[in-house]
Design a protein around this motif. Structure first.
Motif, mmCIF file in Angstrom:
data_model
loop_
_atom_site.group_PDB
_atom_site.id
_atom_site.type_symbol
_atom_site.label_atom_id
_atom_site.label_comp_id
_atom_site.label_asym_id
_atom_site.label_seq_id
_atom_site.Cartn_x
_atom_site.Cartn_y
_atom_site.Cartn_z
ATOM 1 N N ALA A 7 -50.247 -23.476 32.652
ATOM 2 C CA ALA A 7 -48.894 -23.922 33.142
ATOM 3 C C ALA A 7 -47.901 -22.763 33.006
ATOM 4 O O ALA A 7 -47.135 -22.381 33.853
ATOM 5 N N ILE A 8 -48.110 -22.265 31.619
ATOM 6 C CA ILE A 8 -47.146 -20.975 31.172
ATOM 7 C C ILE A 8 -47.190 -20.042 32.361
ATOM 8 O O ILE A 8 -46.363 -19.380 32.870
ATOM 9 N N GLY A 9 -48.502 -19.559 32.602
ATOM 10 C CA GLY A 9 -48.772 -18.291 33.391
ATOM 11 C C GLY A 9 -48.176 -18.897 34.702
ATOM 12 O O GLY A 9 -47.745 -17.859 35.630
ATOM 13 N N ALA A 10 -48.670 -20.138 35.333
ATOM 14 C CA ALA A 10 -48.087 -20.180 36.800
ATOM 15 C C ALA A 10 -46.458 -20.538 36.888
ATOM 16 O O ALA A 10 -46.014 -19.725 37.593
ATOM 17 N N ILE A 11 -45.921 -20.604 35.680
ATOM 18 C CA ILE A 11 -44.235 -20.679 35.664
ATOM 19 C C ILE A 11 -43.988 -19.254 35.773
ATOM 20 O O ILE A 11 -42.955 -18.857 36.464
ATOM 21 N N GLY A 12 -44.633 -18.323 34.784
ATOM 22 C CA GLY A 12 -44.013 -16.982 34.924
ATOM 23 C C GLY A 12 -44.390 -16.300 36.007
ATOM 24 O O GLY A 12 -43.585 -15.601 36.826
ATOM 25 N N ALA A 13 -45.400 -16.536 36.813
ATOM 26 C CA ALA A 13 -45.784 -16.198 38.253
ATOM 27 C C ALA A 13 -44.686 -16.482 39.329
ATOM 28 O O ALA A 13 -44.325 -15.710 40.069
ATOM 29 N N ALA A 14 -44.531 -17.902 39.176
ATOM 30 C CA ALA A 14 -43.449 -18.192 40.061
ATOM 31 C C ALA A 14 -42.067 -17.695 39.912
ATOM 32 O O ALA A 14 -41.595 -17.348 40.997
ATOM 33 N N CYS A 15 -41.853 -17.357 38.658
ATOM 34 C CA CYS A 15 -40.478 -16.642 38.459
ATOM 35 C C CYS A 15 -40.297 -15.266 38.991
ATOM 36 O O CYS A 15 -39.356 -14.922 39.380
ATOM 37 N N VAL A 16 -41.555 -14.650 38.709
ATOM 38 C CA VAL A 16 -41.800 -13.178 39.204
ATOM 39 C C VAL A 16 -41.679 -13.250 40.760
ATOM 40 O O VAL A 16 -40.744 -12.498 41.548
ATOM 41 N N LEU A 17 -42.452 -14.203 41.386
ATOM 42 C CA LEU A 17 -42.327 -14.197 42.888
ATOM 43 C C LEU A 17 -40.819 -14.544 43.389
ATOM 44 O O LEU A 17 -40.573 -14.115 44.450
ATOM 45 N N TRP A 18 -40.103 -15.576 42.669
ATOM 46 C CA TRP A 18 -38.779 -15.815 43.162
ATOM 47 C C TRP A 18 -37.973 -14.479 43.133
ATOM 48 O O TRP A 18 -37.203 -14.367 44.081
ATOM 49 N N GLY A 19 -37.993 -13.950 42.174
ATOM 50 C CA GLY A 19 -37.177 -12.683 41.683
ATOM 51 C C GLY A 19 -37.712 -11.401 42.883
ATOM 52 O O GLY A 19 -36.685 -10.864 43.604
ATOM 53 N N ILE A 20 -38.613 -11.519 43.211
ATOM 54 C CA ILE A 20 -39.292 -10.438 44.295
ATOM 55 C C ILE A 20 -39.028 -11.036 45.607
ATOM 56 O O ILE A 20 -38.448 -10.077 46.462
ATOM 57 N N LEU A 21 -39.136 -12.270 46.056
ATOM 58 C CA LEU A 21 -39.141 -12.632 47.341
ATOM 59 C C LEU A 21 -37.861 -13.204 47.704
ATOM 60 O O LEU A 21 -37.342 -13.019 49.067
ATOM 61 N N VAL A 22 -36.961 -13.762 46.778
ATOM 62 C CA VAL A 22 -35.901 -14.301 47.235
ATOM 63 C C VAL A 22 -34.758 -13.703 46.521
ATOM 64 O O VAL A 22 -33.948 -13.206 47.311
ATOM 65 N N GLU A 23 -34.566 -13.642 45.299
ATOM 66 C CA GLU A 23 -33.307 -13.046 44.563
ATOM 67 C C GLU A 23 -33.178 -11.892 44.933
ATOM 68 O O GLU A 23 -31.874 -11.276 44.816
ATOM 69 N N ARG A 24 -34.000 -10.725 45.201
ATOM 70 C CA ARG A 24 -33.839 -9.347 45.353
ATOM 71 C C ARG A 24 -32.903 -9.241 46.577
ATOM 72 O O ARG A 24 -32.126 -8.193 46.835
ATOM 73 N N SER A 25 -33.049 -9.991 47.653
ATOM 74 C CA SER A 25 -32.197 -9.842 48.843
ATOM 75 C C SER A 25 -31.348 -10.994 49.199
ATOM 76 O O SER A 25 -30.756 -10.977 50.151
ATOM 77 N N TRP A 26 -31.095 -11.814 48.196
ATOM 78 C CA TRP A 26 -30.016 -13.069 48.352
ATOM 79 C C TRP A 26 -28.611 -12.605 47.833
ATOM 80 O O TRP A 26 -28.164 -12.981 46.687
ATOM 81 N N TYR A 27 -27.921 -12.107 48.727
ATOM 82 C CA TYR A 27 -26.673 -11.501 48.133
ATOM 83 C C TYR A 27 -25.571 -12.546 48.530
ATOM 84 O O TYR A 27 -25.860 -13.596 49.635
ATOM 85 N N ARG A 28 -24.650 -12.802 47.529
ATOM 86 C CA ARG A 28 -23.682 -13.986 47.859
ATOM 87 C C ARG A 28 -22.229 -13.197 47.329
ATOM 88 O O ARG A 28 -22.160 -12.585 46.469
ATOM 89 N N VAL A 29 -21.249 -14.159 47.833
ATOM 90 C CA VAL A 29 -19.823 -14.044 47.405
ATOM 91 C C VAL A 29 -19.359 -15.244 46.438
ATOM 92 O O VAL A 29 -19.528 -16.371 47.195
ATOM 93 N N ARG A 30 -18.902 -15.125 45.480
ATOM 94 C CA ARG A 30 -18.257 -15.990 44.872
ATOM 95 C C ARG A 30 -16.791 -15.828 44.808
ATOM 96 O O ARG A 30 -16.411 -14.820 44.249
ATOM 97 N N ARG A 31 -16.031 -16.951 45.245
ATOM 98 C CA ARG A 31 -14.641 -16.736 45.248
ATOM 99 C C ARG A 31 -14.101 -17.642 44.073
ATOM 100 O O ARG A 31 -14.314 -18.913 44.158
ATOM 101 N N TYR A 32 -13.079 -17.155 43.388
ATOM 102 C CA TYR A 32 -12.280 -17.861 42.364
ATOM 103 C C TYR A 32 -10.790 -17.606 42.464
ATOM 104 O O TYR A 32 -10.431 -16.678 42.818
ATOM 105 N N ARG A 33 -10.356 -18.598 42.325
ATOM 106 C CA ARG A 33 -8.615 -18.607 42.340
ATOM 107 C C ARG A 33 -8.059 -18.693 40.839
ATOM 108 O O ARG A 33 -8.231 -19.681 40.585
ATOM 109 N N LEU A 34 -7.445 -17.866 40.299
ATOM 110 C CA LEU A 34 -6.830 -18.058 39.134
ATOM 111 C C LEU A 34 -5.333 -18.072 39.283
ATOM 112 O O LEU A 34 -4.831 -16.940 39.774
ATOM 113 N N ALA A 35 -4.691 -18.981 38.537
ATOM 114 C CA ALA A 35 -3.363 -19.115 38.482
ATOM 115 C C ALA A 35 -2.899 -18.246 37.546
ATOM 116 O O ALA A 35 -3.143 -18.404 36.291
ATOM 117 N N ILE A 36 -2.199 -17.074 37.704
ATOM 118 C CA ILE A 36 -1.366 -16.343 36.832
ATOM 119 C C ILE A 36 -0.189 -16.264 37.217
ATOM 120 O O ILE A 36 0.408 -16.510 38.057
#
Length: 119
Positions: A7-36
């Motif tokens: 189970a630990i090995g499978a979870i580790g492999a899933a995390c690596v695959l997520w990083g390689i296949l999804v996270e590596r090219s999942w660009y995103r913009v986050r917007r925050y409005r700050l009252a100053i």
């Protein structure tokens, strides 16, 4: 014990695959409005673009297009790790040119920008 290790090995492999296949090219913009508090004679609004850990390689055309598509900012801050390989310097310089801030830009180098990553 063996099922737990599997189970630990499978979870580790899933995390690596997520990083390689999804996270590596999942660009995103986050917007925050700050009252100053407004500065006397200053703008009502200030747009800040913060980029980090770009890790460019020579063939990063998709990442370069994403950066070029970002709305213009008043201030741009890039906090390190522009490069994933030394051969990507020219690609990186061209890619960050469109995101320079209208008023100011600060670019800080990270460890990957000083030392070539090694496995």
């Amino acid at each position: 014990m063996l099922p737990l290790l599997v189970a630990i090995g499978a979870i580790g492999a899933a995390c690596v695959l997520w990083g390689i296949l999804v996270e590596r090219s999942w660009y995103r913009v986050r917007r925050y409005r700050l009252a100053i508090l407004p500065a006397a004679g200053g703008p009502d609004r200030l747009t800040v673009l913060h980029l980090s850990d770009l890790h460019f390689v020579r063939g990063d055309a998709k990442k370069a297009r994403f950066l070029a598509s970002l709305p213009p900012a008043d201030v741009t801050v890039v906090t390190g790790d522009f490069l994933a390989e030394p051969e990507a310097v020219e690609r990186t310089v061209e890619a960050v040119r469109p995101v320079r801030g209208r008023l100011a830009s600060w670019f800080v180098l990270g460890s990957n920008d000083h030392f070539a990553p090694r496995p």
